[in-house]
Scaffold this motif. Structure first.
Motif, mmCIF file in Angstrom:
data_model
loop_
_atom_site.group_PDB
_atom_site.id
_atom_site.type_symbol
_atom_site.label_atom_id
_atom_site.label_comp_id
_atom_site.label_asym_id
_atom_site.label_seq_id
_atom_site.Cartn_x
_atom_site.Cartn_y
_atom_site.Cartn_z
ATOM 1 N N LEU A 1 0.832 -1.214 0.000
ATOM 2 C CA LEU A 1 0.000 0.000 0.000
ATOM 3 C C LEU A 1 0.863 1.259 0.000
ATOM 4 O O LEU A 1 0.533 2.237 -0.675
ATOM 5 N N SER A 2 1.969 1.250 0.730
ATOM 6 C CA SER A 2 2.881 2.402 0.732
ATOM 7 C C SER A 2 3.425 2.652 -0.664
ATOM 8 O O SER A 2 3.523 3.804 -1.107
ATOM 9 N N GLY A 3 3.775 1.583 -1.357
ATOM 10 C CA GLY A 3 4.235 1.727 -2.740
ATOM 11 C C GLY A 3 3.169 2.330 -3.633
ATOM 12 O O GLY A 3 3.455 3.187 -4.479
ATOM 13 N N GLY A 4 1.928 1.912 -3.439
ATOM 14 C CA GLY A 4 0.818 2.477 -4.205
ATOM 15 C C GLY A 4 0.610 3.950 -3.913
ATOM 16 O O GLY A 4 0.301 4.743 -4.811
ATOM 17 N N ILE A 5 0.778 4.337 -2.667
ATOM 18 C CA ILE A 5 0.637 5.750 -2.285
ATOM 19 C C ILE A 5 1.728 6.583 -2.962
ATOM 20 O O ILE A 5 1.442 7.616 -3.572
ATOM 21 N N VAL A 6 2.971 6.125 -2.864
ATOM 22 C CA VAL A 6 4.094 6.858 -3.473
ATOM 23 C C VAL A 6 3.919 6.945 -4.985
ATOM 24 O O VAL A 6 4.105 8.012 -5.587
ATOM 25 N N ILE B 1 -8.296 6.320 -1.938
ATOM 26 C CA ILE B 1 -8.751 4.958 -1.641
ATOM 27 C C ILE B 1 -7.633 4.156 -0.970
ATOM 28 O O ILE B 1 -7.848 3.514 0.068
ATOM 29 N N ILE B 2 -6.448 4.196 -1.549
ATOM 30 C CA ILE B 2 -5.323 3.444 -0.990
ATOM 31 C C ILE B 2 -4.955 3.966 0.399
ATOM 32 O O ILE B 2 -4.665 3.197 1.308
ATOM 33 N N SER B 3 -5.001 5.274 0.591
ATOM 34 C CA SER B 3 -4.680 5.859 1.899
ATOM 35 C C SER B 3 -5.694 5.438 2.955
ATOM 36 O O SER B 3 -5.322 5.173 4.106
ATOM 37 N N THR B 4 -6.964 5.345 2.574
ATOM 38 C CA THR B 4 -7.997 4.912 3.515
ATOM 39 C C THR B 4 -7.771 3.462 3.926
ATOM 40 O O THR B 4 -7.850 3.116 5.112
ATOM 41 N N LYS C 1 -6.389 12.417 -15.770
ATOM 42 C CA LYS C 1 -5.475 11.436 -15.180
ATOM 43 C C LYS C 1 -5.062 11.860 -13.773
ATOM 44 O O LYS C 1 -4.916 11.022 -12.885
ATOM 45 N N LYS C 2 -4.879 13.148 -13.556
ATOM 46 C CA LYS C 2 -4.559 13.620 -12.206
ATOM 47 C C LYS C 2 -5.706 13.307 -11.252
ATOM 48 O O LYS C 2 -5.489 12.863 -10.127
ATOM 49 N N LEU C 3 -6.921 13.567 -11.714
ATOM 50 C CA LEU C 3 -8.099 13.306 -10.890
ATOM 51 C C LEU C 3 -8.204 11.810 -10.563
ATOM 52 O O LEU C 3 -8.489 11.435 -9.426
ATOM 53 N N LEU C 4 -7.943 10.955 -11.553
ATOM 54 C CA LEU C 4 -7.973 9.516 -11.338
ATOM 55 C C LEU C 4 -6.955 9.114 -10.270
ATOM 56 O O LEU C 4 -7.269 8.345 -9.351
ATOM 57 N N HIS C 5 -5.753 9.637 -10.351
ATOM 58 C CA HIS C 5 -4.713 9.277 -9.374
ATOM 59 C C HIS C 5 -4.982 9.869 -7.992
ATOM 60 O O HIS C 5 -4.603 9.263 -6.982
ATOM 61 N N ILE C 6 -5.647 10.995 -7.935
ATOM 62 C CA ILE C 6 -6.050 11.551 -6.633
ATOM 63 C C ILE C 6 -7.074 10.633 -5.972
ATOM 64 O O ILE C 6 -6.983 10.336 -4.775
ATOM 65 N N PHE D 1 3.455 10.392 -7.182
ATOM 66 C CA PHE D 1 4.356 10.669 -8.310
ATOM 67 C C PHE D 1 3.555 10.918 -9.582
ATOM 68 O O PHE D 1 3.826 11.874 -10.325
ATOM 69 N N ARG D 2 2.548 10.091 -9.851
ATOM 70 C CA ARG D 2 1.746 10.228 -11.074
ATOM 71 C C ARG D 2 0.861 11.469 -11.070
ATOM 72 O O ARG D 2 0.547 11.994 -12.126
ATOM 73 N N ILE D 3 0.461 11.918 -9.894
ATOM 74 C CA ILE D 3 -0.336 13.157 -9.828
ATOM 75 C C ILE D 3 0.483 14.321 -10.361
ATOM 76 O O ILE D 3 -0.019 15.153 -11.125
ATOM 77 N N PHE D 4 1.755 14.387 -10.001
ATOM 78 C CA PHE D 4 2.601 15.504 -10.421
ATOM 79 C C PHE D 4 3.177 15.333 -11.828
ATOM 80 O O PHE D 4 3.553 16.308 -12.463
ATOM 81 N N ARG D 5 3.243 14.101 -12.318
ATOM 82 C CA ARG D 5 3.839 13.851 -13.631
ATOM 83 C C ARG D 5 2.846 13.918 -14.778
ATOM 84 O O ARG D 5 3.246 14.180 -15.912
ATOM 85 N N ASN D 6 1.567 13.626 -14.521
ATOM 86 C CA ASN D 6 0.579 13.607 -15.603
ATOM 87 C C ASN D 6 0.100 15.009 -15.932
ATOM 88 O O ASN D 6 -0.352 15.749 -15.052
#
Length: 148
Positions: free
Chosen positions: A25-30, A54-57, A44-49, A34-39
């Motif tokens: 889960l930590s890997g998924g969060i990181v 979800i992963i953080s919850t 796509k940013k909204l999808l990664h947010i 990363f993808r929020i800032f790169r896309n």
């Protein structure tokens, strides 16, 4: 609250599984941060947010369960609890119980596996409850230890 793991071996195994899950889960969060800032695209940013939330919850709930089980493993205390009947969790029949610590009542729902249900007093039975002073609400009834 549904809790089933009681013995040291079960708690240790569960801690190992939760540790692996927390690492994933930590890997998924990181990765999602990363993808929020790169896309460059907004969709796509909204999808990664959304994925990050979800992963953080999930991480939050798994980590809380990890802390409770770590406390049960490291500093167990025992107190007498009383069975109250059956409770259903995840479609499985379990045993409802209550216990009191320092004048405060707590309730739990425990699986009785691998103990046969026929050998457990399901209403008014007295068994030891393993708990931690740090998380008294996380007690787990041990049906292999009847109270005298």
């Amino acid at each position: 609250m549904f809790l089933s793991i009681v013995s040291d071996e079960q708690l240790m195994t569960n801690q190992i599984v939760k540790s692996i899950l927390l690492i994933i889960l930590s890997g998924g969060i990181v990765l999602n941060i990363f993808r929020i800032f790169r896309n460059p695209t907004r969709n796509k940013k909204l999808l990664h947010i959304v994925l990050l939330l979800i992963i953080s919850t999930i991480f939050y709930f798994v980590f809380n369960a990890y802390k409770i089980e770590a406390a049960l493993l490291k500093n167990p205390q025992y107190i007498i609890g009383t069975t109250k009947g059956f409770c259903k969790t995840y479609g499985q029949s379990n045993i409802d119980f209550e216990y009191e610590i320092n004048g405060k009542k707590f309730e739990g729902c425990n699986t009785y596996s691998p103990i046969p249900q026929s050998s457990i007093i399901t209403n008014g039975g007295r068994y030891l409850v393993r708990y931690s002073n740090k998380y008294p609400e996380g007690g787990r009834m041990d049906f292999t230890k009847p109270a005298k």
